[in-house]
Motif scaffolding. Sequence first.
Motif, PDB file in Angstrom:
ATOM      1  N   VAL A   1      11.117  16.399  23.750  1.00  0.00           N
ATOM      2  CA  VAL A   1      12.398  15.468  23.653  1.00  0.00           C
ATOM      3  C   VAL A   1      12.347  14.619  22.386  1.00  0.00           C
ATOM      4  N   MET A   2      13.259  14.170  21.735  1.00  0.00           N
ATOM      5  CA  MET A   2      13.036  13.444  20.527  1.00  0.00           C
ATOM      6  C   MET A   2      13.227  11.965  21.138  1.00  0.00           C
ATOM      7  N   ALA A   3      12.349  10.999  20.407  1.00  0.00           N
ATOM      8  CA  ALA A   3      12.540   9.625  21.081  1.00  0.00           C
ATOM      9  C   ALA A   3      13.437   8.985  19.872  1.00  0.00           C
ATOM     10  N   SER A   4      13.930   7.709  20.578  1.00  0.00           N
ATOM     11  CA  SER A   4      14.833   6.977  19.682  1.00  0.00           C
ATOM     12  C   SER A   4      13.996   5.639  19.522  1.00  0.00           C
ATOM     13  N   SER A   5      14.234   4.902  18.273  1.00  0.00           N
ATOM     14  CA  SER A   5      13.570   3.727  18.088  1.00  0.00           C
ATOM     15  C   SER A   5      14.274   3.188  16.900  1.00  0.00           C
ATOM     16  N   ALA A   6      14.294   1.820  16.984  1.00  0.00           N
ATOM     17  CA  ALA A   6      14.909   0.828  15.908  1.00  0.00           C
ATOM     18  C   ALA A   6      14.022   0.520  14.726  1.00  0.00           C
ATOM     19  N   ASP A   7      14.381   0.561  13.590  1.00  0.00           N
ATOM     20  CA  ASP A   7      13.594   0.568  12.553  1.00  0.00           C
ATOM     21  C   ASP A   7      14.083  -1.108  11.655  1.00  0.00           C
ATOM     22  N   ILE A   8      13.521  -1.849  12.357  1.00  0.00           N
ATOM     23  CA  ILE A   8      13.831  -3.194  11.653  1.00  0.00           C
ATOM     24  C   ILE A   8      12.920  -3.788  10.876  1.00  0.00           C
ATOM     25  N   ALA A   9      13.256  -4.460   9.552  1.00  0.00           N
ATOM     26  CA  ALA A   9      12.574  -4.963   8.546  1.00  0.00           C
ATOM     27  C   ALA A   9      11.764  -6.091   9.021  1.00  0.00           C
ATOM     28  N   ARG A  10      10.259  -5.895   8.845  1.00  0.00           N
ATOM     29  CA  ARG A  10       9.664  -7.159   9.446  1.00  0.00           C
ATOM     30  C   ARG A  10       8.539  -7.578   8.210  1.00  0.00           C
ATOM     31  N   SER A  11       8.205  -8.669   8.285  1.00  0.00           N
ATOM     32  CA  SER A  11       7.123  -9.168   7.195  1.00  0.00           C
ATOM     33  C   SER A  11       5.762  -9.122   7.704  1.00  0.00           C
ATOM     34  N   PHE A  12       4.942  -8.185   6.680  1.00  0.00           N
ATOM     35  CA  PHE A  12       3.763  -7.806   6.969  1.00  0.00           C
ATOM     36  C   PHE A  12       2.575  -8.637   5.855  1.00  0.00           C
ATOM     37  N   GLN A  13       1.570  -9.044   6.489  1.00  0.00           N
ATOM     38  CA  GLN A  13       0.397  -9.500   5.448  1.00  0.00           C
ATOM     39  C   GLN A  13      -0.617  -9.015   6.055  1.00  0.00           C
ATOM     40  N   VAL A  14      -0.967  -7.799   5.569  1.00  0.00           N
ATOM     41  CA  VAL A  14      -2.282  -6.863   5.846  1.00  0.00           C
ATOM     42  C   VAL A  14      -3.093  -6.869   4.843  1.00  0.00           C
ATOM     43  N   ALA A  15      -4.229  -7.455   4.965  1.00  0.00           N
ATOM     44  CA  ALA A  15      -5.329  -7.400   3.872  1.00  0.00           C
ATOM     45  C   ALA A  15      -6.091  -6.219   3.463  1.00  0.00           C
ATOM     46  N   ALA A  16      -6.431  -6.057   2.267  1.00  0.00           N
ATOM     47  CA  ALA A  16      -7.092  -4.847   1.994  1.00  0.00           C
ATOM     48  C   ALA A  16      -8.366  -4.651   2.944  1.00  0.00           C
TER      49      ALA A  16
ATOM     50  N   ALA B   1      -5.434   6.134  16.480  1.00  0.00           N
ATOM     51  CA  ALA B   1      -5.797   6.892  15.419  1.00  0.00           C
ATOM     52  C   ALA B   1      -7.399   7.223  15.781  1.00  0.00           C
ATOM     53  N   GLU B   2      -7.625   8.456  15.633  1.00  0.00           N
ATOM     54  CA  GLU B   2      -8.959   9.032  15.957  1.00  0.00           C
ATOM     55  C   GLU B   2      -9.574   8.372  14.865  1.00  0.00           C
ATOM     56  N   GLY B   3     -11.212   7.830  14.980  1.00  0.00           N
ATOM     57  CA  GLY B   3     -11.933   7.387  14.017  1.00  0.00           C
ATOM     58  C   GLY B   3     -12.420   8.435  13.133  1.00  0.00           C
ATOM     59  N   ARG B   4     -12.588   9.611  13.516  1.00  0.00           N
ATOM     60  CA  ARG B   4     -13.063  10.386  12.387  1.00  0.00           C
ATOM     61  C   ARG B   4     -11.905  10.850  11.344  1.00  0.00           C
ATOM     62  N   LEU B   5     -10.639  10.485  11.633  1.00  0.00           N
ATOM     63  CA  LEU B   5      -9.680  10.589  10.618  1.00  0.00           C
ATOM     64  C   LEU B   5      -9.736   9.363   9.660  1.00  0.00           C
ATOM     65  N   THR B   6      -9.658   8.340  10.104  1.00  0.00           N
ATOM     66  CA  THR B   6      -9.893   7.056   9.263  1.00  0.00           C
ATOM     67  C   THR B   6     -11.215   6.670   8.461  1.00  0.00           C
ATOM     68  N   GLN B   7     -11.965   7.191   9.204  1.00  0.00           N
ATOM     69  CA  GLN B   7     -13.743   6.888   8.776  1.00  0.00           C
ATOM     70  C   GLN B   7     -13.588   7.147   7.350  1.00  0.00           C
ATOM     71  N   GLY B   8     -14.308   6.197   6.094  1.00  0.00           N
ATOM     72  CA  GLY B   8     -14.364   6.519   5.149  1.00  0.00           C
ATOM     73  C   GLY B   8     -13.183   6.277   4.284  1.00  0.00           C
ATOM     74  N   LYS B   9     -12.180   5.978   4.741  1.00  0.00           N
ATOM     75  CA  LYS B   9     -10.965   5.679   3.997  1.00  0.00           C
ATOM     76  C   LYS B   9     -10.609   4.097   4.025  1.00  0.00           C
ATOM     77  N   THR B  10     -10.034   3.700   3.134  1.00  0.00           N
ATOM     78  CA  THR B  10      -9.353   2.401   2.680  1.00  0.00           C
ATOM     79  C   THR B  10      -8.219   2.301   2.308  1.00  0.00           C
ATOM     80  N   SER B  11      -7.624   0.845   2.539  1.00  0.00           N
ATOM     81  CA  SER B  11      -6.209   0.611   2.426  1.00  0.00           C
ATOM     82  C   SER B  11      -6.200  -0.598   1.543  1.00  0.00           C
ATOM     83  N   GLY B  12      -5.332  -0.544   0.649  1.00  0.00           N
ATOM     84  CA  GLY B  12      -5.057  -1.740  -0.223  1.00  0.00           C
ATOM     85  C   GLY B  12      -4.397  -2.661   0.622  1.00  0.00           C
ATOM     86  N   GLY B  13      -3.812  -2.702   1.813  1.00  0.00           N
ATOM     87  CA  GLY B  13      -3.292  -3.548   2.488  1.00  0.00           C
ATOM     88  C   GLY B  13      -1.795  -3.760   2.241  1.00  0.00           C
TER      89      GLY B  13
END
Length: 794
Positions: A30-45, A65-77
Amino acid sequence: MPFNLAFPSRWHLRPLALCLAASLLLAVPVMASSADIARSFQVAAAPLGQALRQFAGQAGILLSAEGRLTQGKTSGGLRATVSVSVGLQQLLAGTGLIAVQLADGSYIVRLAPAVATVDGQWQTLAPVKVTGLADDGYRLRSSSTASRSEQALLNTPQAVSVVTGQLIRDQAMQNMADAMRYMPGVGTAAGEGNRDTAIFRGNSSTSDFYIDGMRDDVQYYRDFYNVDSVEAVKGSNAMIFGRGGAGGIINRVTKQPAWTDAASATVSLGAWQARRATLDVQNTVGENAAVRLNAMLEDSASFRQGVQLRRAGINPTFAWKAGPATRVMIGYEHFRDDRVTDRGVPSYRGRPYATDPSTFFGNASVSPSWVRIDAFSAVIEHELGGGAVLRNRTRYADYDKFYQNAFPSAVSADGTSVTALAYNSATVRRNLFNQTDISWTVQGGGLRHQLGAGLELGRQRTDNLRNTGYFASLGENVTRISLPTARPVTDVPITFRPSATDADNHGVADTAALYLQDQLIFSPHWQAIVGLRHERFTVDFLNRRTDERLRRTDRPWSPRAALVYQPVDTVSLYASLSQAFLPRAGEQLASLTPDNQAFEPERFRNVELGAKWEATPSLSASAAVYQLERSNVAVIDPTDSQRSVLVDGQRSRGLELELNGKLTRSWQIAGGYAWQQAVLTATQSAGAVAGASVAHVPRHSLSLWNRYDFMPDWGAALGLILRSPVFAAVSNTVSLPGYGRLDGALYYRPSARFGLQLNLENLLNHQYYASAHSNDNIAPGTPRLLRVSAAWHF
């Protein structure tokens, strides 16, 4: 591992059998429904996993998230005011991952499928909505074991069985034999009572074991205290793993720093004075480093008379973000295992000798077995840009292994006495392996190439020493004595010294190999995988008894080819062809002789057809049929006993079915079935004739484990293991009866910080025989076993 585990809030009180029928008939996405409201994010690299945790906290969402998927990857924030969907898309940009919204409103990170646009360019999908549960439980979606780069199991053209961390915990697994019960097509032999022995599609091996993708091939019993999952890649595949791996390999994936601050401890008590404790502590050190420490201590007895087990291990690991595109992982392990070598019971008139399962044959007090391991590992990963990743792995391991045993041989014709003999064996090995892999993606001409290349360098130095046991008080050269089967133990003094044929060897094995693999994506529905490995394997072998030196160099080419068709996103069909080779030095580098050093390596060719289906986002099923052929087997020439010849010696055929994941919110399942037929296709000796069935291979085997959570803090599990009869040796003169075994468990977790678990093996206390090494070394199965564990989370 997932960041969060969401327990269902409602109670499920339906009977288990009715729930199974209803879930199979009525489970409709079944398809789930959700609202997509804009929010302010401050996520560090930060490392990707850490950045996603920051985002989830600021968004107020449940994100896994499985650790093996994210391991070794980085985010610019992320510093912006955006919707949750757009924020996740920006955080995951360029990682090859997507965020999927589930029916309950939570999100899960998955590998991104690839689709072609009308102009021939490739794009990844934006976050989409599907039904399912955030926690995979008994199911793993992706692995790097089969291809040395992270790849969805759905698109892996090979049968892969995974025992996940949750299944290990739920069954209180501690060793390889526990895990192999839940790997269709993989069995176990008794291993002379001192080592793991796997049977991959009819091929026995004590060396096709890996840890984090690196060779771990000394004969010993492996422990799971620092293991996150155990993966069996089935079928020959020397293109990835090199020599050996005739019928498959088993890889342990160890626990690595997850960039979080957490700790847990467990204490387990059980029957026969079983006592075990483990510790798992991890911490972040600033924004660029993390550490993790796993430790274990065990002191246990056994249902077998005089058998004791003591083992301990400690494994610290350190992760460091050396730069925006570079990660370093360093680990060290010290492991020791002391136990009594237990060769089991002999046979009589074609069956295991009828005696109490606790009866020890021989002398437990002079049958010690121990191993000492010190291993260092280092991984350096660097993102080259444009989706290219370079990884370099190094593992140095120092193994010191010894075992000694006084054990049973043949029972007399009238069944009143049994022959006993003794020997000891010592192995010292130092392994040094370095593996460099690079993966990158090239697009052009309407095709997408996911390329992989690698270089493996290795050196193994091995010393083997064996001594025969002499019952000197009965005569200077007496090596066998007769014991009454009514009391088959002896306290006659035994002296160990070398006989004329005992091994005293020194060997050096050098490996240098190159491989190249191309995964060609023709369209969203068709893929092809082709690869080739060239290896130079050299053994310099010295027999110290005779001062004879032998040298052998093999330069095999190992191809791999597969075709994958995906009619829909959740189904893949594949056909594959692969092969492996086993040099004449043998899997333990101690079998090179003047007679066989001139022969080409044994060859193993695997042809496989399979299907994989993601039935729901939380449930996967797979099926595989295969034929595995063994050739270049060296046997004595029947017309001239002074020479050897090569024959095509063995054929295995089989069907493997597997089902893992969640049937409902509360019901998890892990199970598989295998039909196998493994026979000799040529006569190899007087006791191994053409047409004989290969030892330790059941025609039918089934394992099925169910866990049902009645409420957030209570759960229960029931497991069934069935196996048809097997032969103890290729002579086919002794058969181990088929058996069925029921296991169960209860789980109680009153809070997030504390849990209790009760495991009960062999609920009905059925007497059975688990495995064998030979016709006269048969391992009785464990009687009813109760184990209680308490776990604290800090």
